[in-house]
Motif scaffolding. Structure first.
Motif, mmCIF file in Angstrom:
data_model
loop_
_atom_site.group_PDB
_atom_site.id
_atom_site.type_symbol
_atom_site.label_atom_id
_atom_site.label_comp_id
_atom_site.label_asym_id
_atom_site.label_seq_id
_atom_site.Cartn_x
_atom_site.Cartn_y
_atom_site.Cartn_z
ATOM 1 N N ALA A 92 32.875 42.091 43.715
ATOM 2 C CA ALA A 92 32.938 43.048 44.794
ATOM 3 C C ALA A 92 33.006 44.278 44.524
ATOM 4 O O ALA A 92 32.898 45.403 44.992
ATOM 5 C CB ALA A 92 33.264 42.580 45.974
ATOM 6 N N VAL A 103 33.395 38.927 52.108
ATOM 7 C CA VAL A 103 33.944 39.571 51.090
ATOM 8 C C VAL A 103 35.633 39.777 50.907
ATOM 9 O O VAL A 103 35.873 39.708 49.902
ATOM 10 C CB VAL A 103 33.146 41.023 51.029
ATOM 11 N N LEU A 104 36.061 40.056 52.022
ATOM 12 C CA LEU A 104 37.273 40.239 51.986
ATOM 13 C C LEU A 104 38.018 39.666 53.384
ATOM 14 O O LEU A 104 37.576 39.585 54.561
ATOM 15 C CB LEU A 104 37.579 41.948 52.160
ATOM 16 N N ARG A 105 39.277 39.220 53.027
ATOM 17 C CA ARG A 105 40.213 38.683 53.902
ATOM 18 C C ARG A 105 41.684 38.766 53.429
ATOM 19 O O ARG A 105 41.786 38.703 52.104
ATOM 20 C CB ARG A 105 39.974 37.211 54.252
ATOM 21 N N TYR A 137 37.178 46.450 58.297
ATOM 22 C CA TYR A 137 37.677 45.236 57.868
ATOM 23 C C TYR A 137 37.043 43.939 58.557
ATOM 24 O O TYR A 137 36.716 43.004 57.786
ATOM 25 C CB TYR A 137 39.289 45.014 58.506
ATOM 26 N N VAL A 189 45.417 39.703 49.067
ATOM 27 C CA VAL A 189 44.170 40.090 49.323
ATOM 28 C C VAL A 189 42.956 38.934 48.593
ATOM 29 O O VAL A 189 43.397 39.068 47.446
ATOM 30 C CB VAL A 189 43.703 41.726 48.764
ATOM 31 N N ASP A 190 42.369 38.481 49.505
ATOM 32 C CA ASP A 190 41.455 37.722 48.904
ATOM 33 C C ASP A 190 39.892 38.162 48.567
ATOM 34 O O ASP A 190 39.180 38.309 49.889
ATOM 35 C CB ASP A 190 41.267 36.485 49.738
ATOM 36 N N ILE A 191 39.507 38.654 47.504
ATOM 37 C CA ILE A 191 38.435 39.412 47.253
ATOM 38 C C ILE A 191 37.592 39.054 45.912
ATOM 39 O O ILE A 191 38.257 38.976 45.034
ATOM 40 C CB ILE A 191 38.396 40.899 47.556
ATOM 41 N N LEU A 212 33.837 43.496 56.667
ATOM 42 C CA LEU A 212 33.810 42.900 55.270
ATOM 43 C C LEU A 212 34.226 41.344 55.488
ATOM 44 O O LEU A 212 33.929 40.755 54.644
ATOM 45 C CB LEU A 212 34.857 43.803 54.352
ATOM 46 N N ARG A 213 35.197 41.229 56.331
ATOM 47 C CA ARG A 213 35.481 39.908 56.521
ATOM 48 C C ARG A 213 34.334 38.872 57.145
ATOM 49 O O ARG A 213 34.282 38.026 56.654
ATOM 50 C CB ARG A 213 36.836 39.557 57.515
ATOM 51 N N THR A 264 27.625 38.979 46.812
ATOM 52 C CA THR A 264 28.503 40.335 46.709
ATOM 53 C C THR A 264 27.602 41.470 46.566
ATOM 54 O O THR A 264 27.714 42.729 46.976
ATOM 55 C CB THR A 264 29.524 40.413 45.643
ATOM 56 N N VAL A 320 40.819 47.860 50.621
ATOM 57 C CA VAL A 320 41.346 46.888 49.867
ATOM 58 C C VAL A 320 42.578 47.300 49.260
ATOM 59 O O VAL A 320 43.491 46.233 49.278
ATOM 60 C CB VAL A 320 40.102 46.688 48.669
#
Length: 328
Positions: free
Chosen positions: A238, A53-55, A45, A232-234, A48-49, A3, A16
């Motif tokens: 982060a 970091v983010l999905r 998005y 939100v999977d983060i 970050l995906r 991260t 987010v």
């Protein structure tokens, strides 16, 4: 994924939070709430995906179907912990797999559909090796806070929040609509959504063999019933929360509900659940750093005098959060 290599700016952080409110909100709606174009939202998005970091993931809420939810603790030798954690994370019925306490303990969550399935998981399917020194499983009896309501991502104003779709789950309405059941045809739908909760209707139709309109109707029904949730999977790191810990508390039974409700109001807390076992309350906390965690334990937790004992285990590494395990 490191991260430290990805920096989130105000737009990213707003995205987010917006996705926490509605993980499948259309790009146009997200852009309107954030005050940017839908192309900007799509680009942010994707970035970050791609960086890991983010999905958004679609998760089965087995509680609405009468499933049992468990938190499992395994103690093992340090040389075996990583391999055992990865084996647990590869299972479709696990989530939130963490290495704790210097790498000698693993915790994870699991859902089972029946007592027979619980017996099979706890007695036969968990890894069996001489390097595991202890296993304990605790049935979750009810939640006062869940990760999808954690205050850590909060950035948007009430006016911005109002532009997004409200959470679709209304338990009273879902109960009034009658029972929702799953069949084998739903499995491909959940398989895709566990990897990408924002998969297109065309992708979902291809995976299920249904028409686009059937997919839309099924998603709406599952969400309305509370069976399907988009999370939100983060990594908390982060968002600047670099000290995670799991808390196992023994609370005076007469005040258990009161303490659970109080903990759920703490902005550091992303999970509060009553459990069976030698302790009766589980908490997950996210703090800025070790000093923040120390203050939280000695000030916020210490003020709850009904807590008779407390065990704290820092999260050393997260192998799996919500959704399917993605290749590293």
């Amino acid at each position: 994924m490191n991260t430290d290599t990805v920096t989130l700016d105000d737009i990213d952080r707003g995205l987010v939070h917006a996705l926490q409110i509605d993980g499948r909100a259309p790009l146009r709606t997200l852009g309107e709430a954030l005050g940017v174009s839908e192309n900007t939202v799509a680009r942010r998005y994707r970035r970050l995906r791609s960086a890991g970091v983010l999905r958004v993931v679609g998760a089965l809420n087995g509680g609405r179907l009468g499933y049992n939810a468990w938190t499992i603790r395994l103690r093992c030798t340090p040389d075996a912990a990583g391999a055992i954690a990865r084996a647990l994370a590869a299972r479709p019925d696990t989530s939130y797999v963490h290495l704790l306490s210097g790498g000698t303990e693993i915790s994870c969550s699991a859902q089972t559909r029946s007592s027979d399935e619980s017996d099979a998981l706890l007695l036969h399917r968990l890894p069996r090796t001489g390097r595991i020194t202890a296993i304990s499983a605790h049935l979750l009896l009810g939640h006062s806070a869940l990760p999808d309501s954690w205050a850590g991502p909060a950035r948007l104003t009430p006016e911005q929040t109002a532009l997004l779709s409200p959470r679709p789950v209304d338990n009273a309405a879902a109960d009034a609509d009658g029972e929702v059941t799953l069949d084998d045809g739903d499995q491909p739908l959940f398989d895709v959504l566990s990897r990408d909760g924002r998969a297109s209707y065309a992708e979902l139709a291809s995976a299920t063999g249904w028409s686009d309109s059937t997919v839309r109707r099924r998603l709406t029904a599952l969400r309305r019933a509370g069976v399907l949730a988009f999370l939100v999977d983060i990594p908390p790191a982060a968002l600047g929360f670099r000290a995670e810990a799991r808390l196992w508390m023994s609370v005076r039974p007469s005040r258990l509900a009161e303490v659970a409700s109080a903990l759920a109001e703490h902005p550091e807390v992303s999970l509060v659940a009553m459990t069976t076992g030698p302790t009766n309350l589980l908490g997950a906390v996210n703090c800025r750093d070790a000093q923040h965690l120390a203050r939280y334990l000695t000030e916020r937790i210490a003020s709850l005098d009904a807590i008779r004992s407390l065990e704290t285990a820092p999260v050393i590494r997260t192998v799996k959060r919500a959704g399917a395990l993605l290749p590293i």
